[in-house]
Design an enzyme around this catalytic site. Structure first.
Site, PDB file in Angstrom:
ATOM      1  CG  ASP A 165      -9.270  35.456 -32.508  1.00 21.01           C
ATOM      2  OD1 ASP A 165      -9.169  35.358 -33.927  1.00 21.01           O
ATOM      3  OD2 ASP A 165      -9.078  34.621 -31.683  1.00 21.01           O
ATOM      4  N   GLY A 211      -9.717  30.210 -35.235  1.00 15.28           N
ATOM      5  CA  GLY A 211     -10.594  30.694 -36.096  1.00 15.28           C
ATOM      6  C   GLY A 211     -10.331  30.640 -37.656  1.00 15.28           C
ATOM      7  CG  LEU A 212      -6.933  32.167 -40.853  1.00 17.38           C
ATOM      8  CD1 LEU A 212      -8.126  33.133 -41.726  1.00 17.38           C
ATOM      9  CD2 LEU A 212      -5.731  33.131 -40.878  1.00 17.38           C
ATOM     10  CG  ASP A 268      -2.418  -0.551   0.610  1.00 17.09           C
ATOM     11  OD1 ASP A 268      -2.395  -0.878  -0.314  1.00 17.09           O
ATOM     12  OD2 ASP A 268      -3.321  -0.422   1.672  1.00 17.09           O
TER      13      ASP A 268
HETATM   14  S1  SF4 Z   1      -7.646  -2.294  -2.267  1.00 18.88           S
HETATM   15 FE1  SF4 Z   1      -7.011  -1.099  -0.472  1.00 18.88          FE
HETATM   16  S2  SF4 Z   1      -5.778  -2.393   0.730  1.00 18.88           S
HETATM   17 FE2  SF4 Z   1      -5.948  -3.349  -1.253  1.00 18.88          FE
HETATM   18  S3  SF4 Z   1      -3.943  -2.631  -2.269  1.00 18.88           S
HETATM   19 FE3  SF4 Z   1      -5.710  -1.115  -2.721  1.00 18.88          FE
HETATM   20  S4  SF4 Z   1      -5.640   0.371  -1.395  1.00 18.88           S
HETATM   21 FE4  SF4 Z   1      -4.564  -1.218  -0.364  1.00 18.88          FE
END
Ligand code: SF4
Length: 548
Positions: free
Chosen positions: A301, A436-437, A36
């Site tokens: 413009d 535009g042009l 994570d």
């Molecule tokens: S689902 Fe949640 S816990 Fe699992 S890897 Fe993704 S962020 Fe982390």
């Protein structure tokens, strides 16, 4: 279960991480599996921060699950407090840890943390998302830090105009700016400058760059400015209820909204409008130094911008603001408006209703892409997701909201709010459109082999692969990897009336960016009138029918 390829928002603990990383002196202990720590990259790469976010993960592995993960949580908290000595501690869990139910917040509450304030975060990862997580974390942190300043029930609210009796300038807090928010760094600078010019001081900016002690100064300000309702909405409402602090809710994105923001602020603070400012001078006159947007959009413009069909999908704050700027300040026609912010769906629906539209509230980017293809806009204002979808459909696009990518944390000053923010909106929204042009010339002369249909030469790069040079013309040397950009023509759905060569030839004369819409309108007309084939006559009959 929901099949998901891309998500607009991360899980709620990423929102909590945004609050911790935005502030100083706050540390976050996150009970989470190994891996994570990917979230660190959001800050060190996208936000290009020069330090790791202040988070310690328990990073449990499969083999830890057979042992005592609660002990791991306690050990991690002790080590993090000893090592980082934070002024406030957040303790929470990620999605996987939520399933193990170690209750890290309850564990921390039973530990001796040396008296530092600790907030136990309850963020339901399977029903809420990142912005909700950020808002909840900010709210819980402010609540905890202001617990011993709560006025006794029945105490009269302080007057927001007390600055007069106290012989000082009025002061307000700017609440909501955070890392991974869209252009928050520059919005804060811009709004602070705007307020300074009005004689108003900025007291606390939070969470961005604030310390816990700064949050304890929030009640000393005369009012709170809710700059980003997704993050600061709940805390502003709570401060209003419990401390009697009024909230300025107009978000100053666009010239009209900036003018309304200043008017609301002056009204709350009981201030006179300074002579020679705002309404006294016509905003946007050629010599007006505040914002160039009104004059630029009135200058000749910009005539070709009038009525351009624009599709908007973003977080609620930026979607609502963009719809107003597009329709009222640039003369675009908003043909689609939506948001992934479910918490603010009511506000988005109200803004869409004003434009005669039904808001699209979804977090399914494929539903957004379908709605975009259906609306056949000439410009898309959206997030990184819409940038990809618009690219697939060959429609110009500007990014106006998170989720953002690294190019939306630019080195230059690029606010969205205030007078300078309006300049930035004008430039960044008009830039992807064909000038535009060029638009005019491609409509008149269709046989050039460089300036072919769909090509926007001011963006550099090669002509689109779909453009056809005339027979016999010298073939340009295309780089092998030339980008293939589809024109904005959707294929006819199955069962649609078929096109006669004379109808196709007339259709090809229509500029590419409205051709898809003409094709669909003509097919609808043919179906309604029982025509099996569409020739040039049918095409013009349909045109007369729809413009009647
Ligand atoms: S689902 Fe949640 S816990 Fe699992 S890897 Fe993704 S962020 Fe982390």
């Amino acid at each position: 279960m929901e099949l998901t390829l891309w998500t607009y928002e991360g899980p709620p603990h990423v929102g909590a991480l945004r609050i911790a990383a935005s502030m100083q002196g706050v540390h976050y202990v996150l009970h989470a599996p190994q891996g994570d720590t990917y979230a660190d990259l959001l800050f060190t790469m996208i936000e290009r921060r020069d330090r790791r976010p202040p988070v310690t993960y328990t990073t449990f592995q499969a083999r830890d699950l057979g042992g005592d993960t609660a002990e791991l949580v306690k050990r991690t908290i002790t080590e993090a407090v000893e090592r980082f000595q934070p002024e406030a501690l957040l303790v929470g869990e990620s999605c996987t840890a939520e399933l193990i139910q170690d209750q890290p917040g309850a564990l921390a509450a039973g530990m001796d943390l040396g008296g530092i304030p600790m907030v136990s975060l309850e963020l339901p990862a399977y029903s809420k998302k990142e912005n909700w997580g950020a808002a909840e974390t900010f709210y819980q942190l402010v609540r905890q830090l202001l617990a011993d300043q709560l006025p006794a029930p029945g105490t009269p609210a302080p007057s927001p105009q007390r600055w007069r009796q106290e012989g000082r300038r009025p002061r307000v807090n700017l609440l909501g700016p955070s890392l991974l928010g869209f252009r928050c760094r520059d919005d804060v600078r811009e709004v602070s400058r705007l307020l300074g010019a009005e004689g108003i001081d900025v007291s606390v900016v939070a969470p961005l760059d604030a310390r816990p002690a700064d949050l304890q100064r929030i009640p000393a300000a005369d009012a709170n400015v809710c700059l980003y309702p997704e993050v600061a909405g709940p805390v502003c409402s709570w401060l209003e209820r419990r401390f009697g602090q009024p909230v300025v809710r107009t978000v100053p994105i666009g010239v009209g909204a900036t003018t309304a923001f200043l008017a609301e602020l002056r009204q709350v603070l009981g201030m006179e409008e300074p002579a020679g400012s705002s309404a006294a001078a016509e905003p946007g006159d050629a010599g007006d130094s505040r914002s160039r947007l009104p004059w630029y959009s009135r200058s000749v413009d910009s005539t070709y911008l009038t009525g351009k069909r624009v599709f908007i999908f973003a977080d609620a704050t930026h979607a609502i603001a963009a719809a107003r700027v597009a329709s009222q300040e640039l003369g675009f026609q908003v043909v689609g408006l939506g948001s992934y912010s479910r918490e603010l769906a009511r506000e988005v629906r109200a803004a869409a209703k004003e434009l005669g539209l039904e808001a699209l509230i979804t977090d399914d980017y494929l539903a957004v892409e379908r709605a975009m293809a259906e609306a056949m806009p000439e410009l898309v204002l959206g997030t990184q997701m819409e940038r990809h979808s618009a690219k697939r459909l060959g429609i110009p696009c500007a990014v106006i909201s998170a989720p953002l990518h690294v190019q939306d944390v630019p080195a230059r000053h690029a606010p969205q709010m205030g007078w300078e923010g309006a300049n930035e909106l004008f430039d960044s929204w008009v830039h992807p459109l064909m000038m535009g042009l060029e638009e005019h010339l491609i409509g008149m002369f269709r046989h050039d082999f460089e300036f072919v249909e769909g090509h926007r030469s001011h963006l550099g790069g090669s002509p689109p692969a779909g453009g056809q040079p005339p027979a016999g013309a010298a073939q340009p040397q295309e780089p092998a990897a030339a980008t293939a950009v589809a024109t904005a023509v959707a294929p006819s759905p199955a069962g649609a009336p078929s096109w006669d060569p004379s109808g196709e030839a007339e259709l090809a004369k229509i500029p590419f960016f409205v051709r898809g819409k003409v094709r669909r309108n003509t097919e609808a007309y043919a179906r309604d009138h029982g025509l099996a084939r569409i020739d040039s006559e049918a095409l013009y009959a349909a045109k007369a029918h729809f413009s009647a």
